[in-house]
Each structure stands twice: as structure tokens, then as C-alpha cells.
Design a protein around this motif. Structure first.
Motif, PDB file in Angstrom:
ATOM      1  N   GLY A 133       0.796  -1.224   0.000  1.00  0.00           N
ATOM      2  CA  GLY A 133       0.000   0.000   0.000  1.00  0.00           C
ATOM      3  C   GLY A 133       0.823   1.264   0.000  1.00  0.00           C
ATOM      4  O   GLY A 133       0.492   2.247  -0.669  1.00  0.00           O
ATOM      5  N   ASP A 134       1.951   1.272   0.727  1.00  0.00           N
ATOM      6  CA  ASP A 134       2.796   2.475   0.790  1.00  0.00           C
ATOM      7  C   ASP A 134       3.306   2.873  -0.570  1.00  0.00           C
ATOM      8  O   ASP A 134       3.362   4.048  -0.914  1.00  0.00           O
ATOM      9  CB  ASP A 134       4.003   2.226   1.696  1.00  0.00           C
ATOM     10  N   MET A 135       3.731   1.864  -1.325  1.00  0.00           N
ATOM     11  CA  MET A 135       4.320   2.163  -2.626  1.00  0.00           C
ATOM     12  C   MET A 135       3.258   2.710  -3.575  1.00  0.00           C
ATOM     13  O   MET A 135       3.541   3.588  -4.378  1.00  0.00           O
ATOM     14  CB  MET A 135       4.943   0.901  -3.236  1.00  0.00           C
ATOM     15  N   VAL A 136       2.034   2.160  -3.469  1.00  0.00           N
ATOM     16  CA  VAL A 136       0.990   2.615  -4.387  1.00  0.00           C
ATOM     17  C   VAL A 136       0.736   4.106  -4.190  1.00  0.00           C
ATOM     18  O   VAL A 136       0.481   4.841  -5.151  1.00  0.00           O
ATOM     19  CB  VAL A 136      -0.325   1.825  -4.159  1.00  0.00           C
ATOM     20  N   LYS A 137       0.868   4.573  -2.962  1.00  0.00           N
ATOM     21  CA  LYS A 137       0.606   5.986  -2.683  1.00  0.00           C
ATOM     22  C   LYS A 137       1.568   6.897  -3.425  1.00  0.00           C
ATOM     23  O   LYS A 137       1.295   8.072  -3.625  1.00  0.00           O
ATOM     24  CB  LYS A 137       0.742   6.259  -1.181  1.00  0.00           C
ATOM     25  N   ARG A 138       2.745   6.351  -3.815  1.00  0.00           N
ATOM     26  CA  ARG A 138       3.726   7.222  -4.463  1.00  0.00           C
ATOM     27  C   ARG A 138       3.400   7.453  -5.933  1.00  0.00           C
ATOM     28  O   ARG A 138       4.022   8.279  -6.597  1.00  0.00           O
ATOM     29  CB  ARG A 138       5.114   6.585  -4.374  1.00  0.00           C
ATOM     30  N   LEU A 139       2.460   6.666  -6.464  1.00  0.00           N
ATOM     31  CA  LEU A 139       2.160   6.800  -7.883  1.00  0.00           C
ATOM     32  C   LEU A 139       1.052   7.809  -8.110  1.00  0.00           C
ATOM     33  O   LEU A 139       0.212   8.018  -7.245  1.00  0.00           O
ATOM     34  CB  LEU A 139       1.719   5.449  -8.455  1.00  0.00           C
ATOM     35  N   SER A 140       1.039   8.385  -9.299  1.00  0.00           N
ATOM     36  CA  SER A 140      -0.057   9.286  -9.640  1.00  0.00           C
ATOM     37  C   SER A 140      -1.253   8.433 -10.035  1.00  0.00           C
ATOM     38  O   SER A 140      -1.098   7.258 -10.380  1.00  0.00           O
ATOM     39  CB  SER A 140       0.349  10.187 -10.803  1.00  0.00           C
ATOM     40  N   PRO A 141      -2.457   9.009  -9.995  1.00  0.00           N
ATOM     41  CA  PRO A 141      -3.644   8.224 -10.351  1.00  0.00           C
ATOM     42  C   PRO A 141      -3.536   7.574 -11.726  1.00  0.00           C
ATOM     43  O   PRO A 141      -3.906   6.406 -11.895  1.00  0.00           O
ATOM     44  CB  PRO A 141      -4.777   9.258 -10.330  1.00  0.00           C
ATOM     45  N   SER A 142      -3.002   8.312 -12.724  1.00  0.00           N
ATOM     46  CA  SER A 142      -2.918   7.686 -14.047  1.00  0.00           C
ATOM     47  C   SER A 142      -1.894   6.575 -14.069  1.00  0.00           C
ATOM     48  O   SER A 142      -2.041   5.593 -14.811  1.00  0.00           O
ATOM     49  CB  SER A 142      -2.614   8.715 -15.142  1.00  0.00           C
ATOM     50  N   GLU A 143      -0.850   6.680 -13.255  1.00  0.00           N
ATOM     51  CA  GLU A 143       0.136   5.603 -13.201  1.00  0.00           C
ATOM     52  C   GLU A 143      -0.478   4.351 -12.597  1.00  0.00           C
ATOM     53  O   GLU A 143      -0.218   3.240 -13.057  1.00  0.00           O
ATOM     54  CB  GLU A 143       1.370   6.040 -12.399  1.00  0.00           C
ATOM     55  N   VAL A 144      -1.305   4.537 -11.559  1.00  0.00           N
ATOM     56  CA  VAL A 144      -1.956   3.386 -10.933  1.00  0.00           C
ATOM     57  C   VAL A 144      -2.850   2.687 -11.944  1.00  0.00           C
ATOM     58  O   VAL A 144      -2.842   1.458 -12.076  1.00  0.00           O
ATOM     59  CB  VAL A 144      -2.789   3.823  -9.710  1.00  0.00           C
ATOM     60  N   SER A 145      -3.605   3.494 -12.680  1.00  0.00           N
ATOM     61  CA  SER A 145      -4.519   2.891 -13.640  1.00  0.00           C
ATOM     62  C   SER A 145      -3.734   2.201 -14.753  1.00  0.00           C
ATOM     63  O   SER A 145      -4.079   1.114 -15.201  1.00  0.00           O
ATOM     64  CB  SER A 145      -5.462   3.988 -14.156  1.00  0.00           C
ATOM     65  N   TYR A 146      -2.600   2.803 -15.175  1.00  0.00           N
ATOM     66  CA  TYR A 146      -1.739   2.169 -16.181  1.00  0.00           C
ATOM     67  C   TYR A 146      -1.258   0.823 -15.667  1.00  0.00           C
ATOM     68  O   TYR A 146      -1.307  -0.193 -16.350  1.00  0.00           O
ATOM     69  CB  TYR A 146      -0.535   3.070 -16.495  1.00  0.00           C
ATOM     70  N   MET A 147      -0.782   0.836 -14.429  1.00  0.00           N
ATOM     71  CA  MET A 147      -0.198  -0.371 -13.862  1.00  0.00           C
ATOM     72  C   MET A 147      -1.208  -1.503 -13.839  1.00  0.00           C
ATOM     73  O   MET A 147      -0.905  -2.637 -14.222  1.00  0.00           O
ATOM     74  CB  MET A 147       0.294  -0.069 -12.443  1.00  0.00           C
ATOM     75  N   ARG A 148      -2.419  -1.167 -13.392  1.00  0.00           N
ATOM     76  CA  ARG A 148      -3.447  -2.203 -13.292  1.00  0.00           C
ATOM     77  C   ARG A 148      -3.782  -2.780 -14.663  1.00  0.00           C
ATOM     78  O   ARG A 148      -3.814  -3.996 -14.844  1.00  0.00           O
ATOM     79  CB  ARG A 148      -4.725  -1.653 -12.666  1.00  0.00           C
ATOM     80  N   LYS A 149      -4.017  -1.867 -15.641  1.00  0.00           N
ATOM     81  CA  LYS A 149      -4.394  -2.346 -16.974  1.00  0.00           C
ATOM     82  C   LYS A 149      -3.266  -3.149 -17.605  1.00  0.00           C
ATOM     83  O   LYS A 149      -3.483  -4.201 -18.196  1.00  0.00           O
ATOM     84  CB  LYS A 149      -4.727  -1.151 -17.887  1.00  0.00           C
ATOM     85  N   HIS A 150      -2.046  -2.647 -17.472  1.00  0.00           N
ATOM     86  CA  HIS A 150      -0.894  -3.318 -18.064  1.00  0.00           C
ATOM     87  C   HIS A 150      -0.747  -4.714 -17.497  1.00  0.00           C
ATOM     88  O   HIS A 150      -0.529  -5.685 -18.223  1.00  0.00           O
ATOM     89  CB  HIS A 150       0.359  -2.479 -17.797  1.00  0.00           C
ATOM     90  N   PHE A 151      -0.891  -4.823 -16.185  1.00  0.00           N
ATOM     91  CA  PHE A 151      -0.746  -6.120 -15.535  1.00  0.00           C
ATOM     92  C   PHE A 151      -1.830  -7.079 -15.984  1.00  0.00           C
ATOM     93  O   PHE A 151      -1.601  -8.262 -16.219  1.00  0.00           O
ATOM     94  CB  PHE A 151      -0.767  -5.941 -14.017  1.00  0.00           C
ATOM     95  N   GLU A 152      -3.046  -6.530 -16.136  1.00  0.00           N
ATOM     96  CA  GLU A 152      -4.161  -7.360 -16.579  1.00  0.00           C
ATOM     97  C   GLU A 152      -3.880  -7.948 -17.954  1.00  0.00           C
ATOM     98  O   GLU A 152      -4.027  -9.152 -18.187  1.00  0.00           O
ATOM     99  CB  GLU A 152      -5.404  -6.482 -16.663  1.00  0.00           C
ATOM    100  N   ILE A 153      -3.448  -7.067 -18.868  1.00  0.00           N
ATOM    101  CA  ILE A 153      -3.167  -7.525 -20.231  1.00  0.00           C
ATOM    102  C   ILE A 153      -2.060  -8.570 -20.217  1.00  0.00           C
ATOM    103  O   ILE A 153      -2.127  -9.599 -20.886  1.00  0.00           O
ATOM    104  CB  ILE A 153      -2.734  -6.331 -21.108  1.00  0.00           C
ATOM    105  N   LEU A 154      -1.031  -8.301 -19.405  1.00  0.00           N
ATOM    106  CA  LEU A 154       0.118  -9.199 -19.355  1.00  0.00           C
ATOM    107  C   LEU A 154      -0.269 -10.570 -18.836  1.00  0.00           C
ATOM    108  O   LEU A 154       0.078 -11.606 -19.408  1.00  0.00           O
ATOM    109  CB  LEU A 154       1.204  -8.581 -18.470  1.00  0.00           C
ATOM    110  N   THR A 155      -1.030 -10.597 -17.738  1.00  0.00           N
ATOM    111  CA  THR A 155      -1.408 -11.896 -17.172  1.00  0.00           C
ATOM    112  C   THR A 155      -2.338 -12.654 -18.104  1.00  0.00           C
ATOM    113  O   THR A 155      -2.271 -13.870 -18.204  1.00  0.00           O
ATOM    114  CB  THR A 155      -2.084 -11.747 -15.798  1.00  0.00           C
ATOM    115  N   THR A 156      -3.211 -11.928 -18.801  1.00  0.00           N
ATOM    116  CA  THR A 156      -4.078 -12.602 -19.769  1.00  0.00           C
ATOM    117  C   THR A 156      -3.226 -13.263 -20.847  1.00  0.00           C
ATOM    118  O   THR A 156      -3.467 -14.404 -21.232  1.00  0.00           O
ATOM    119  CB  THR A 156      -5.038 -11.597 -20.436  1.00  0.00           C
ATOM    120  N   LEU A 157      -2.214 -12.547 -21.309  1.00  0.00           N
ATOM    121  CA  LEU A 157      -1.317 -13.108 -22.311  1.00  0.00           C
ATOM    122  C   LEU A 157      -0.620 -14.352 -21.788  1.00  0.00           C
ATOM    123  O   LEU A 157      -0.583 -15.386 -22.448  1.00  0.00           O
ATOM    124  CB  LEU A 157      -0.279 -12.056 -22.723  1.00  0.00           C
ATOM    125  N   TYR A 158      -0.058 -14.247 -20.574  1.00  0.00           N
ATOM    126  CA  TYR A 158       0.645 -15.391 -19.998  1.00  0.00           C
ATOM    127  C   TYR A 158      -0.281 -16.588 -19.898  1.00  0.00           C
ATOM    128  O   TYR A 158       0.074 -17.707 -20.238  1.00  0.00           O
ATOM    129  CB  TYR A 158       1.169 -15.056 -18.591  1.00  0.00           C
TER     130      TYR A 158
END
Lengths: 201, 180, 227
Positions: C122-147
Motif C-alpha cells: 500500500g505504501d508504494m501505491v501511494k507514491r504513484l499518480s492516479p494515471s500511473e496506478v490505472s496504467y499499472m493495473r491495466k498493463h498487468f491485466e493484459i500481461l497476465t491474460t497473455l501469460y
């Protein structure tokens, strides 16, 4: 990947050059120019023959357009640089004090404003080269003292630091990993295991 | 520590180490070429680190103190090698002793805490890395006889170090001499 | 009318408020701070705090500049002076864009690398901007779907995890906070730092190479800076 591998450990010389371009330098405008509002500063009205301090990148543009003359920084002349060179030879265990961006600034001014320099460009160029070499050799020697705890490199400039940075970081990291291996005395159960000495091997 | 996906780490884990089995294990005979036969206690075998390190700490059963096997002190960490390193670290052909010397050293010492080995290897790293940096600043020297010999004697980590050093110096030199 | 505007502009530019705050100085300070942020982000092993306010201010000025360019490029008779001014504004815009882009790209590459670790922290997430958080989530989703589609679904279920920490080995990539970094001391540190049982004194203007973890706090308060 958002960032190529090279960028992750260190800066490219061009990037350091970019940072150096934001340094302020004095110019002597040849013509008057109206002020311009910028993001990182406000460029005031330029009056001919009235000195003004502006960022280097801007000065180089104006110089290229023949709108101004650049006043070289006080350290960019043969006398000062030669004195620093002599200092390097006199004190083999430390570096003489040079401006943070001396390599970048001298290179840019030698290439783009050589007519504004107080001494002949080829003389300055030659002493700069000598200075760079002697300091490079010195840093090589200094790196023999590398250990996993810390290193002190007072008075090196950014470009010089950046050159040795990837190598130093990698060696220090490995030294640290090696010394950490014998420090862990908490979680590893295997530590008390004895291995067998095998004479037949 | 970010080592999970590290290819060099995975390759290093594959290094075979000498071991001695403490118990007889039925069905493992194929490891020494006797398919279908049990593997007798006191058999000596070379097994990859990822396997041998686990079997060296796994006890045979819950109340036993005996582990499946014991790791034997390998050749590349014995006194002969250590003395050779002490004598002349720069000239030693590290690559032919073990291509992943430093990595294996780390892994071994995490298990056995060999302080002397670490000291000697750290000192060796300092001396050899200096030599590497010297060549890194003057890359033409590497094509000489001595330079060539040195280059081929480097282990995998040192090779990477050499590449890092030469690249960095090359970039700086190019920038410095570029007249645009 | 033009002359009057010029005089007014000049006065506004150089106006000093009661506290001695100068707009030109503020702009320069912001730019210096942005450059230091780029350096910090490149050299630090973990993702640092996103400086929302600073970025917003700079982006706002960037938008003004873009407007300026658009307005002035429309004039059909481009006198020489405006041409030069436009070129200067455009060039500076490019420079600032480069800095912002480098800042963001460096952060994104670190976010990509430590996605699993950040998500669990949770601490690390606070350091990101809102758009970075949303990028991270979407990117991870796409990546795991691919895997999953490519190979994970064909592995036995127990081996399908991407954040397994069993067996003494962790799959999660953590930032190496002990990484050696180059720093310059802005203000002498009052007590010496202990690195590996060695005491080091950090004096002003000194340049040192140390483990990041040893001096992280000083970097955060500004007594030491990354170079």
C-alpha cells in the motif's frame, strides 16, 4: 520497455550535456530583442551592449543567429586551466576543483563560440584534453581502493563521474554480495552443516 | 531479490557439485546409470546445485537428523585454487576453473559461510576488476597477446564487467571528440 | 498601445511581492527541481514520490506556451522578431517536454518491473499518480491474460501463480535498496553514517558512493542529492 537498458544504470553523455545547457552564461547582445516568457524562466528585454545572464542553450541559439557575443566564464582560459593541471600533478591523491560542467561547457563553447574566447581555441582545447587525461588516470588509480562500503570522489565533475559510474556500481555491488554471504547469521539453517573433505578428488 | 527471473542465476544454479549420499534411496539408481536399482548410501555423485542444495538440508524423516546427502567441498574452492589466487589473482584462468566463479562462490558461501574464501575472492575481484577497467579505457590493448589471454580467462561476471566498462568509456570518448 | 503593454509586461515580470518572491526565480527553481527529479528517479532503485504540484505547474505553463505558438503562427506576416521568438519558445518547449517524458518513462519502467511488489504494498501505491496506478493495473491485466493464454493455463494449477513465495524463494521482484548510488552532500551531516561497520563522515560538497539504504532519508529531506 519504457526505457532502454543503457538508460537504467547511468546517463548518456548527451543527456549530461543537456543538463549542462541549462547553466547560466553571460552574453553581450548585439541587437535589442523583446522579452519572451518561457516555462523555465522569463527572458527579459535584451538591450544591445547591456550584459545579460541567460541559459546556455539560449545563448548558443542567439550566437548562431549572430544576435550576441558570449562572454566566456572566468575559468575558461589557458592560465586558469594550466594552474589546475599543475595542481593535478602536484597533489596525486586528490582532484583539483573544476566547475561541475567544465567538460560540457568547454566543449560547447569551443565548438560554437570559439571566436569569443580569450585565448586561442587550439591552446584551450589542448589543455582541456590534458586535464581530462590526467584526471582519468588518477581516477583509475583511485578505484584501486574500491571496497564494498563506500568511496569518496570529491571534485570530480558530472561527466567524469558518469563515465566510471556503471563500472563502479557493478563492482561495488558484487563485493557487497560477496560480503553479505558470510554475514547472514539469522535465517539460514544450513550454516552449521559441514561439508565433507574428499581426498580422492 | 529480483533473482527469480535472472538468466545468469538460473544457469549458475545448474552447476554440478559433488555430493555423497547418506542413505540408500530405492529407484534412484538411474542417476549413476543403474536403471531400476537403488542408489546406495555413500555413493558419490555430481548433482546440479538446485537439487543438491535442497537435498543437503532436507532431513530423511521427521525425527532423523540425517540429510539425504552431504555436499563435498568442490575442487574449485579447495586450497590449491585459493593459494593460486593469492599468488597471482590477475593471471589466473578463472574461466577454465569455473565459468560462473563469483556466482557459485556466493551460493556456496551462503550455505557454508567460508570467510576465508570470501576474503580471497573479494581481493581477487578488486585486482582483476582494476585490470578490466584498464583494458576498458584502452580497448586496443585487448588484442595484444597478454590482453587476449586475459580476456579468455574472465568468468561470466567479469566479461559483463568488461563490456560495461568499455561501452561507457567508448560513449564518453565519442562524445568528447565529436565536433558537431 | 504595444509599448504600454511591453512596459506593463516588464513590470509584471519583475514584480516582487511582499515576501520577495520573484516569478522569474520561481520558474527557474521549478525547472531546477524538475531536473533534479529526473536525476533522482533515474538513479534511485525504487519508485519515488510523484510530485503532482510541480508537474501540474509546469504542465500549465507548457499549455500556455503551446497557445502562444498557435496564436502567433497564424499571423500571415511573420516579422523576423516573432519568428525568432517562436523558435525560442518551441525549442524550450521541446526541452521541457523531454524532461517530463524522461521523468515519466523512468517511472513507468520501474513500475513495470515491480508491478507485483507495488500492488502488494500500500505504501508504494501511494507514491504513484492516479494515471500511473490505472496504467499499472491495466498493463498487468493484459500481461497476465497473455501469460495465461500462452502457457500458464497449461501448467498444473499449483505452478500457475506469479507471486509465489513458498519454498524459500520469492517470485516477487523487489527493488534493491542496497544498490550503490553516487551522491553529493548539500549540507554536512551531523553524525557519521555506519556502513558495514565502518564510520563515514559526510561533509558538504563531498561526492560519495554509498548504499542507497544508508542515506535514503537524507535524500528525502534534501541534505544529500543524487547525481
Amino acid at each position: 520497455m519504457a526505457l532502454p537498458l543503457q538508460f537504467k544504470t547511468s546517463f548518456l553523455p548527451l543527456e549530461i550535456n543537456f543538463l549542462a545547457e541549462n547553466e547560466l552564461i553571460t552574453i553581450l547582445p548585439r541587437v535589442s530583442m523583446k522579452s519572451v516568457e518561457l516555462i523555465g524562466t522569463n527572458l527579459p528585454n535584451l538591450n544591445a551592449m547591456r550584459r545579460q545572464e541567460i541559459p546556455l542553450w539560449l545563448a548558443l541559439i542567439l550566437k548562431a543567429q549572430d544576435k550576441c557575443q558570449i562572454i566566456p566564464p572566468i575559468w575558461l582560459n589557458v592560465a586558469y586551466l594550466k594552474a589546475r593541471y599543475d595542481e593535478e600533478l602536484e597533489f596525486p591523491n586528490r582532484f583539483s576543483s573544476l566547475p561541475w560542467h567544465w567538460l560540457e561547457l568547454s566543449k560547447m563553447l569551443l565548438t560554437k563560440a570559439s571566436d569569443d574566447l580569450t585565448d586561442a581555441p587550439h591552446l584551450i582545447r589542448s589543455i582541456i584534453q590534458d586535464l581530462r587525461e590526467v584526471r582519468l588516470v588518477k581516477s583509475r588509480k583511485g578505484l584501486k581502493e574500491l571496497n564494498e562500503a563506500y568511496l569518496q570522489l570529491d571534485n570530480l565533475s558530472l561527466m567524469e563521474i558518469n563515465e566510471i559510474r556503471p563500472y563502479v556500481a557493478e563492482v561495488m555491488d558484487e563485493l557487497k554480495k560477496l560480503s553479505d554471504c558470510v554475514k547472514k547469521d539469522d535465517s539460514m539453517d544450513m550454516e552449521t552443516n559441514d561439508y565433507e573433505e574428499d581426498e580422492n578428488y | 531479490m529480483g533473482n527469480y527471473y535472472d538468466l545468469d542465476d538460473i544457469i549458475a544454479d545448474n552447476q554440478k557439485l559433488p555430493c555423497k549420499f547418506n542413505v540408500t534411496v530405492p529407484g534412484l539408481g538411474y542417476l549413476e546409470g543403474n536403471i531400476g536399482q537403488p542408489l546406495d548410501a555413500n555413493t558419490k555423485l555430481n548433482l546440479p546445485l538446485w537439487l543438491s542444495s535442497v537435498l543437503a538440508i532436507c532431513e530423511v524423516s521427521q525425527d532423523s537428523q540425517t540429510t539425504f546427502l552431504d555436499l563435498i567441498h568442490p575442487e574449485f574452492f579447495n586450497n590449491k585454487v585459493i593459494n593460486a589466487i593469492r599468488a597471482n589473482a590477475v593471471n589466473i584462468d578463472l574461466h577454465s576453473i569455473l565459468p560462473n566463479y563469483y556466482k557459485l562462490c556466493e551460493k556456496w558461501c551462503v550455505m557454508f559461510s567460508d570467510v576465508e574464501l570470501i576474503e580471497v575472492v573479494s581481493q581477487m575481484l578488486k585486482e582483476r576488476s582494476n585490470e578490466i577497467n584498464d583494458y576498458g579505457q584502452n580497448p586496443k590493448q585487448i588484442s595484444s597477446m597478454a590482453g587476449n589471454k586475459f580476456l579468455y580467462s574472465l568468468d561470466e561476471f567479469e566479461k559483463r564487467l568488461y563490456k560495461i566498462s568499455t561501452e561507457s568509456h567508448k560513449l564518453s570518448k565519442e562524445w568528447f571528440h565529436n565536433q558537431d | 498601445m504595444d509599448e504600454f503593454n511591453d512596459i506593463l509586461n516588464e513590470w509584471v515580470e519583475n514584480r516582487t511581492s511582499e515576501s520577495g518572491y520573484n516569478i522569474q526565480q520561481a520558474k527557474q527553481d521549478d525547472l531546477t527541481r524538475l531536473m533534479q527529479l529526473v536525476v533522482n528517479e533515474r538513479m534511485a532503485p525504487d519508485v519515488l514520490e510523484y510530485e503532482e504540484e510541480l508537474l501540474e505547474r509546469i504542465l500549465a505553463r507548457t499549455r500556455l506556451q503551446i497557445e502562444f505558438i498557435e496564436i502567433n503562427s497564424l499571423e500571415l506576416q511573420l516579422e523576423k522578431d516573432i519568428k525568432l521568438q517562436l523558435m525560442i519558445v518551441e525549442l524550450e518547449l521541446e526541452r521541457v517536454n523531454y524532461l517530463i517524458r524522461t521523468y515519466l518513462r523512468t517511472r513507468l519502467s520501474k513500475i513495470d518491473k515491480f508491478t507485483v511488489y507495488i500492488t502488494k504494498n500500500g505504501d508504494m501505491v501511494k507514491r504513484l499518480s492516479p494515471s500511473e496506478v490505472s496504467y499499472m493495473r491495466k498493463h498487468f491485466e493484459i500481461l497476465t491474460t497473455l501469460y495465461k493464454k500462452q502457457f500458464l493455463s497449461r501448467l498444473p494449477e499449483l505452478l500457475q501463480l506469479l507471486d509465489d513465495t513458498g519454498g524459500g524463494i520469492s517470485m516477487i521482484e523487489e527493488p534493491d535498496l542496497d544498490k550503490p548510488v553516487f551522491v553529493k552532500v548539500v549540507k554536512t551531516i551531523s553524525h557519521s553514517i555506519d556502513v558495514n561497520n565502518e564510520e563515514v563522515e559526510l561533509l558538504q560538497d563531498g561526492i560519495y558512493v554509498l548504499r542507497y539504504s544508508a542515506i535514503r532519508l537524507y535524500i528525502m529531506i534534501g541534505d544529500i542529492k543524487l547525481i
